[in-house]
Design a protein around this motif. Sequence first.
Motif, PDB file in Angstrom:
ATOM      1  N   GLN B  14       0.813  -1.225  -0.005  1.00  0.00           N
ATOM      2  CA  GLN B  14       0.104  -0.033  -0.024  1.00  0.00           C
ATOM      3  C   GLN B  14       0.576   1.199   0.076  1.00  0.00           C
ATOM      4  N   PHE B  15       0.070   2.373  -0.394  1.00  0.00           N
ATOM      5  CA  PHE B  15       1.089   3.651  -0.533  1.00  0.00           C
ATOM      6  C   PHE B  15       1.491   3.972   0.962  1.00  0.00           C
ATOM      7  N   HIS B  16       0.684   3.713   2.038  1.00  0.00           N
ATOM      8  CA  HIS B  16       0.991   3.947   3.292  1.00  0.00           C
ATOM      9  C   HIS B  16       2.370   3.314   4.069  1.00  0.00           C
ATOM     10  N   CYS B  18       5.003   2.755   2.013  1.00  0.00           N
ATOM     11  CA  CYS B  18       6.152   3.144   1.405  1.00  0.00           C
ATOM     12  C   CYS B  18       6.856   4.585   1.528  1.00  0.00           C
ATOM     13  N   ASP B  19       8.204   4.551   1.447  1.00  0.00           N
ATOM     14  CA  ASP B  19       8.973   5.762   1.949  1.00  0.00           C
ATOM     15  C   ASP B  19       9.161   6.827   1.054  1.00  0.00           C
ATOM     16  N   PRO B  20       9.855   7.892   1.282  1.00  0.00           N
ATOM     17  CA  PRO B  20      10.281   8.722   0.181  1.00  0.00           C
ATOM     18  C   PRO B  20      11.278   8.068  -1.259  1.00  0.00           C
ATOM     19  N   LEU B  21      11.818   6.972  -1.008  1.00  0.00           N
ATOM     20  CA  LEU B  21      12.398   6.448  -2.099  1.00  0.00           C
ATOM     21  C   LEU B  21      11.417   5.662  -2.864  1.00  0.00           C
ATOM     22  N   GLY B  22      10.252   5.515  -2.270  1.00  0.00           N
ATOM     23  CA  GLY B  22       9.083   4.733  -3.199  1.00  0.00           C
ATOM     24  C   GLY B  22       9.064   3.253  -2.930  1.00  0.00           C
ATOM     25  N   VAL B  23      10.083   3.061  -1.986  1.00  0.00           N
ATOM     26  CA  VAL B  23       9.876   1.599  -1.641  1.00  0.00           C
ATOM     27  C   VAL B  23       9.302   1.306  -0.025  1.00  0.00           C
ATOM     28  N   TRP B  25       9.141   0.976   3.598  1.00  0.00           N
ATOM     29  CA  TRP B  25       9.962   1.056   4.516  1.00  0.00           C
ATOM     30  C   TRP B  25      10.499   0.035   5.432  1.00  0.00           C
ATOM     31  N   HIS B  26      11.691  -0.118   5.779  1.00  0.00           N
ATOM     32  CA  HIS B  26      12.013  -1.267   6.105  1.00  0.00           C
ATOM     33  C   HIS B  26      11.369  -1.899   7.516  1.00  0.00           C
ATOM     34  N   ARG B  31       5.277  -5.946  10.279  1.00  0.00           N
ATOM     35  CA  ARG B  31       3.711  -6.050  10.220  1.00  0.00           C
ATOM     36  C   ARG B  31       3.522  -7.126   8.972  1.00  0.00           C
ATOM     37  N   ARG B  72       8.295  -2.588  -4.056  1.00  0.00           N
ATOM     38  CA  ARG B  72       7.776  -1.165  -4.657  1.00  0.00           C
ATOM     39  C   ARG B  72       6.062  -1.128  -4.510  1.00  0.00           C
TER      40      ARG B  72
END
Lengths: 138, 138, 138, 138
Positions: B14-16, B18-23, B25-26, B31, B72
């Motif tokens: 989902q969009f939420h 993903c981080d500013p790199l578009g991938v 977030w680690h 989750r 992504r």
Amino acid sequence: MTRLPHAEVPLTVQFHDCDPLGVVWHGHYARYFEHARSALMDGIDYGYEQMRDSGYAWPVIDLHVRYVKAIRLGQKLRVRAALQEWEHRLKIGYELRDADSGEKLARGHTIQVAVTVPEFEMQLVSPAILAHKLGLAP
Amino acid sequence: MTRLPHAEVPLTVQFHDCDPLGVVWHGHYARYFEHARSALMDGIDYGYEQMRDSGYAWPVIDLHVRYVKAIRLGQKLRVRAALQEWEHRLKIGYELRDADSGEKLARGHTIQVAVTVPEFEMQLVSPAILAHKLGLAP
Amino acid sequence: MTRLPHAEVPLTVQFHDCDPLGVVWHGHYARYFEHARSALMDGIDYGYEQMRDSGYAWPVIDLHVRYVKAIRLGQKLRVRAALQEWEHRLKIGYELRDADSGEKLARGHTIQVAVTVPEFEMQLVSPAILAHKLGLAP
Amino acid sequence: MTRLPHAEVPLTVQFHDCDPLGVVWHGHYARYFEHARSALMDGIDYGYEQMRDSGYAWPVIDLHVRYVKAIRLGQKLRVRAALQEWEHRLKIGYELRDADSGEKLARGHTIQVAVTVPEFEMQLVSPAILAHKLGLAP
């Protein structure tokens, strides 16, 4: 010998960090670590903006967390991040302690590697900008 | 020899996530792992409700994630959880794969130990209820 | 008269969604809404990728959630998103219901406006691409 | 006339708060609000622990956020929470401002009602303990 940099940030556990057992959900420690890592990287003037301007991103490729003692709602913490390796990859170690008693609550590490932006080509040696920011090269 | 249980769940990034790199977030992989772990534990009829009713909670005491390839926005995933150890602690291994290509994107593990509720007293041997749920004891 | 599109997704409440009261933390409903909104937008072939390719981003400028009944760990949900306005802004309404009983658990809305990328210039009228994707213009 | 209490907390936008557009994901504002609300409630000695000890929980039944200007990675914020209503429900208003310029970035509110614990019976009038904590009753 040059000492590698470290940073420490204070944090207070919020309601939204806690799970039905009334303690911090284990996945949120990655956010706590990131607060301290971000302070560490800002401290050597190589935060996210400087990374991007340098032509590199530094994705996390490895995360480890060891949970020593449950952390409770409202508890005040100190999160410490310390640079441990930098030549081929960025390895940062973390410690979470109770702000009052100093008791250790968790430890862990992250490993990051440099990739070129926007090609995302992995670098097997850390780019020169990192040694420069660390004051270990001109 | 009895085969230990596993479970697999489908997920769409989902969009939420993903981080500013578009991938992704680690920190969000914890989750994703939990979705599959929850399916695994429900599969042996020992989900959170049954744990609580059995008088135990099973906090995570160790988390490891190895990030193999960036994930992504919109990517479809399969997350697999497989029980690896159970006698003294609950060790579960995870694999994240692209749902279409089957390419491995990440792997990791969690380790949980039983604690009594509400005393939070750690058990050095998994309580009998776990072997029973696994069909390894009467 | 053309009927505006809607979409519905199933979700199961996870442990990491729940707070110390054992119910879904109120801030996580925005994630649940986004699952359904994303299905709605994918359904008209105007997901995040198509938005970006069209030269626009659609940031949320208004969020409202009305919590009707607490949602519990493990509960199975249906989240419905329905397009309500599109000419000057994208207004989407949401309903969360128990998947089994159909009981309404929450409702809400988001409002998004088009901004040009990368200038972030706000558009007072929705760009033509939206009417096209909705099948309301050639 | 007694002035109703308010509180303000400083926050720095973290990497994990930001989405692929490089700005804070809209759902995370609920966390920012909660930081300030928690400071407000601690300030009148009626935080989560005191609530529980008083026999009540105060679930959020309504959330509204108005996004005025996108918030960027690393931006320093001031989040203000101000009590607006208390007799029948707890209504708190929020303002997010840039810590340096004072520019308003978002506003919103939450509404909470008292429910008895563990019965979760909704109270149509705020229990006496709240007026007492506010210094508006003996």
